[in-house]
Design an enzyme around this catalytic site. Structure first.
Site, PDB file in Angstrom:
ATOM      1  N   ASN A 168       0.837  -1.200   0.000  1.00 47.54           N
ATOM      2  CA  ASN A 168       0.000   0.000   0.000  1.00 47.54           C
ATOM      3  C   ASN A 168       0.869   1.247   0.000  1.00 47.54           C
ATOM      4  O   ASN A 168       1.971   1.255   0.564  1.00 47.54           O
ATOM      5  CB  ASN A 168      -0.955  -0.003   1.211  1.00 47.54           C
ATOM      6  CG  ASN A 168      -0.396   0.738   2.403  1.00 47.54           C
ATOM      7  OD1 ASN A 168      -0.482   1.965   2.492  1.00 47.54           O
ATOM      8  ND2 ASN A 168       0.207  -0.012   3.336  1.00 47.54           N
TER       9      ASN A 168
ATOM     10  N   PHE B 199      -1.373   8.260   4.455  1.00 49.20           N
ATOM     11  CA  PHE B 199      -2.100   8.907   5.559  1.00 49.20           C
ATOM     12  C   PHE B 199      -3.368   9.606   5.060  1.00 49.20           C
ATOM     13  O   PHE B 199      -3.662  10.751   5.463  1.00 49.20           O
ATOM     14  CB  PHE B 199      -1.215   9.921   6.300  1.00 49.20           C
ATOM     15  CG  PHE B 199      -0.126   9.339   7.148  1.00 49.20           C
ATOM     16  CD1 PHE B 199      -0.036   7.978   7.400  1.00 49.20           C
ATOM     17  CD2 PHE B 199       0.847  10.173   7.707  1.00 49.20           C
ATOM     18  CE1 PHE B 199       0.980   7.459   8.199  1.00 49.20           C
ATOM     19  CE2 PHE B 199       1.864   9.661   8.509  1.00 49.20           C
ATOM     20  CZ  PHE B 199       1.933   8.308   8.743  1.00 49.20           C
TER      21      PHE B 199
ATOM     22  N   ASN C 292       5.240   5.996   3.210  1.00 45.34           N
ATOM     23  CA  ASN C 292       4.400   6.631   2.198  1.00 45.34           C
ATOM     24  C   ASN C 292       4.219   8.131   2.361  1.00 45.34           C
ATOM     25  O   ASN C 292       3.448   8.749   1.638  1.00 45.34           O
ATOM     26  CB  ASN C 292       3.029   5.946   2.173  1.00 45.34           C
ATOM     27  CG  ASN C 292       3.146   4.471   1.834  1.00 45.34           C
ATOM     28  OD1 ASN C 292       3.930   4.094   0.974  1.00 45.34           O
ATOM     29  ND2 ASN C 292       2.390   3.638   2.541  1.00 45.34           N
ATOM     30  N   THR C 293       4.895   8.727   3.342  1.00 45.02           N
ATOM     31  CA  THR C 293       4.977  10.180   3.474  1.00 45.02           C
ATOM     32  C   THR C 293       6.443  10.553   3.292  1.00 45.02           C
ATOM     33  O   THR C 293       7.307  10.070   4.025  1.00 45.02           O
ATOM     34  CB  THR C 293       4.464  10.646   4.846  1.00 45.02           C
ATOM     35  OG1 THR C 293       3.066  10.326   4.956  1.00 45.02           O
ATOM     36  CG2 THR C 293       4.645  12.145   5.012  1.00 45.02           C
TER      37      THR C 293
ATOM     38  N   ASN D  85       6.291  -1.367  11.369  1.00 49.35           N
ATOM     39  CA  ASN D  85       5.463  -0.884  10.270  1.00 49.35           C
ATOM     40  C   ASN D  85       5.744  -1.736   9.032  1.00 49.35           C
ATOM     41  O   ASN D  85       6.379  -2.783   9.122  1.00 49.35           O
ATOM     42  CB  ASN D  85       5.783   0.600  10.008  1.00 49.35           C
ATOM     43  CG  ASN D  85       4.580   1.389   9.518  1.00 49.35           C
ATOM     44  OD1 ASN D  85       3.830   0.933   8.650  1.00 49.35           O
ATOM     45  ND2 ASN D  85       4.380   2.575  10.071  1.00 49.35           N
TER      46      ASN D  85
ATOM     47  N   SER E  10       5.991   5.229   8.530  1.00 53.60           N
ATOM     48  CA  SER E  10       5.335   4.922   7.260  1.00 53.60           C
ATOM     49  C   SER E  10       6.268   5.278   6.116  1.00 53.60           C
ATOM     50  O   SER E  10       6.880   6.352   6.121  1.00 53.60           O
ATOM     51  CB  SER E  10       4.037   5.715   7.125  1.00 53.60           C
ATOM     52  OG  SER E  10       3.536   5.602   5.808  1.00 53.60           O
TER      53      SER E  10
ATOM     54  N   LYS F 106       6.179   3.853  16.962  1.00 50.20           N
ATOM     55  CA  LYS F 106       6.080   2.799  15.945  1.00 50.20           C
ATOM     56  C   LYS F 106       7.228   2.959  14.960  1.00 50.20           C
ATOM     57  O   LYS F 106       7.397   4.014  14.348  1.00 50.20           O
ATOM     58  CB  LYS F 106       4.745   2.871  15.210  1.00 50.20           C
ATOM     59  CG  LYS F 106       4.518   1.698  14.250  1.00 50.20           C
ATOM     60  CD  LYS F 106       3.084   1.621  13.785  1.00 50.20           C
ATOM     61  CE  LYS F 106       2.836   0.371  12.955  1.00 50.20           C
ATOM     62  NZ  LYS F 106       1.403   0.212  12.586  1.00 50.20           N
TER      63      LYS F 106
END
Length: 353
Positions: free
Chosen positions: A116, A120, A185-186, A254, A183, A225
């Site tokens: 994925n 966020f 993805n940022t 994560n 994450s 995390k």
């Protein structure tokens, strides 16, 4: 075994015929409908009882829901009723954001994995808090974790301000607060795991927590995390900072950017975070490394690639005190929750005897 949960293999075929993001939303709607119906709610039953103490909290059992399934905290009660000992929702950012362009979720069924790159996507802190306050999960004895992050448009030099806004907002409504700096993805978010970035962030959050604790007359645990893509020197730094700044727990891990095990599969080269079975061993290694460096009683929640009761036991053996699942639910359904609870309980009883 719950008959509704047994039927998941049939439901999965229909869900896997849909676009993954559409299937995700459909699954949440169905879980909510089952909870809203008095008849099906009785069939689902309650969380398996195997209470543990963690961070001064009493968890109904050691199997929790990982953040990401319910980013806006809109389905807390329904998800909690599936049998989780604790539920974590978010990641929420101060301002609403759309996330990354679609498509942004990809199934890799041959590997029992998901990639994925959601980014966020959420409705923002105000809507999130309205949803959290409407839920009854905490009032009924459930433990609720609220997971906070930074907005993509916020420059990295101002990231701490986003986390402080998030902490102030969620503090009165959380049993624990998770700081998500891992994450993939940022853009540049994982830079906050570096020595100076982490030191500054945790110092600010720790100081703010002391102020909030006085205001609300309760000390809410803060949990960090981390990513699975860490080397030993990074783990050294993070472990030292956790202790230095009085952080109460660790969630490991994560999703991963490593594609070693899936690169040849359809969608295996998609960018984003990989979760599911290929993450299990990587997560175990990170848990083991942190357990070596942290006090034996320091709380660690193991997450990543739990698709069976044996996977859950291995997380505990590696040094985790509790576990969280998410992708395993997609592939195995909610029956996985009670299977993991029973396995961990049996393992603990065997270890103690």
């Amino acid at each position: 075994m719950n008959p509704l949960f047994n039927a998941y293999s049939l439901a999965r075929a229909a869900l896997f015929s849909m676009d993954p993001e559409v299937a995700h939303e459909a699954s949440l709607r169905q879980i909510q409908r089952a909870y809203d119906s008095r008849w099906t709610r009785r069939l689902i039953g309650n969380a398996p009882s195997a209470p543990i103490q963690l961070m001064g909290l009493t968890l109904r059992n050691p199997v929790g829901l990982a953040a990401g399934m319910d980013k806006n905290g809109a389905h807390i009660d329904a998800l909690g009723h599936l049998g989780f000992g604790f539920v974590e929702v978010g990641t929420v950012t101060p301002l609403p954001q759309e996330g990354n362009p679609k498509p942004r979720i990809f199934r890799l069924p041959q590997a029992e994995a998901i990639i994925n790159r959601m980014g966020f996507n959420n409705a923002g802190l105000d809507v999130f808090l309205q949803n959290v306050q409407r839920s009854q999960f905490r009032q009924s004895g459930g433990i609720l974790g609220l997971n906070i992050g930074k907005n993509a448009v916020t420059p990295m030099e101002n990231a701490t301000e986003d986390y402080l806004k998030g902490l102030r907002g969620v503090y009165p409504h959380a049993d624990y607060v998770t700081i998500n700096i891992s994450s993939p993805n940022t853009e540049n978010l994982r830079d906050l795991q570096s020595a100076q970035g982490l030191d500054d962030l945790l110092a600010a959050l720790s100081a703010e927590r002391e102020t909030l604790a006085q205001t609300y007359e309760r000390r809410v645990p803060i949990v960090l995390k981390v990513a699975p893509d860490l080397v030993e020197s990074q783990i050294d730094v993070i472990a030292e900072r956790l202790t230095k700044h009085g952080i109460d727990g660790l969630i490991a891990t994560n999703t991963t950017i490593d594609r070693t095990t899936v690169s040849a599969l359809p969608h295996g080269q998609e960018s984003g975070g990989l979760s599911g079975a290929p993450l299990h061993q990587q997560s175990l290694w990170v848990i083991e490394q942190f357990r070596k460096r942290l006090d034996k009683d320091f709380p660690i929640i193991g997450v990543g690639g739990i698709l069976s009761d044996q996977d859950a036991i291995e997380k505990i053996q590696a040094g985790a005190n509790a576990v969280q699942i998410y992708t395993g639910m997609i592939y195995r359904g909610p029956a996985l929750i009670s299977e993991c609870v029973k396995a961990i309980q049996a393992h603990e009883q065997l270890t103690e005897s």
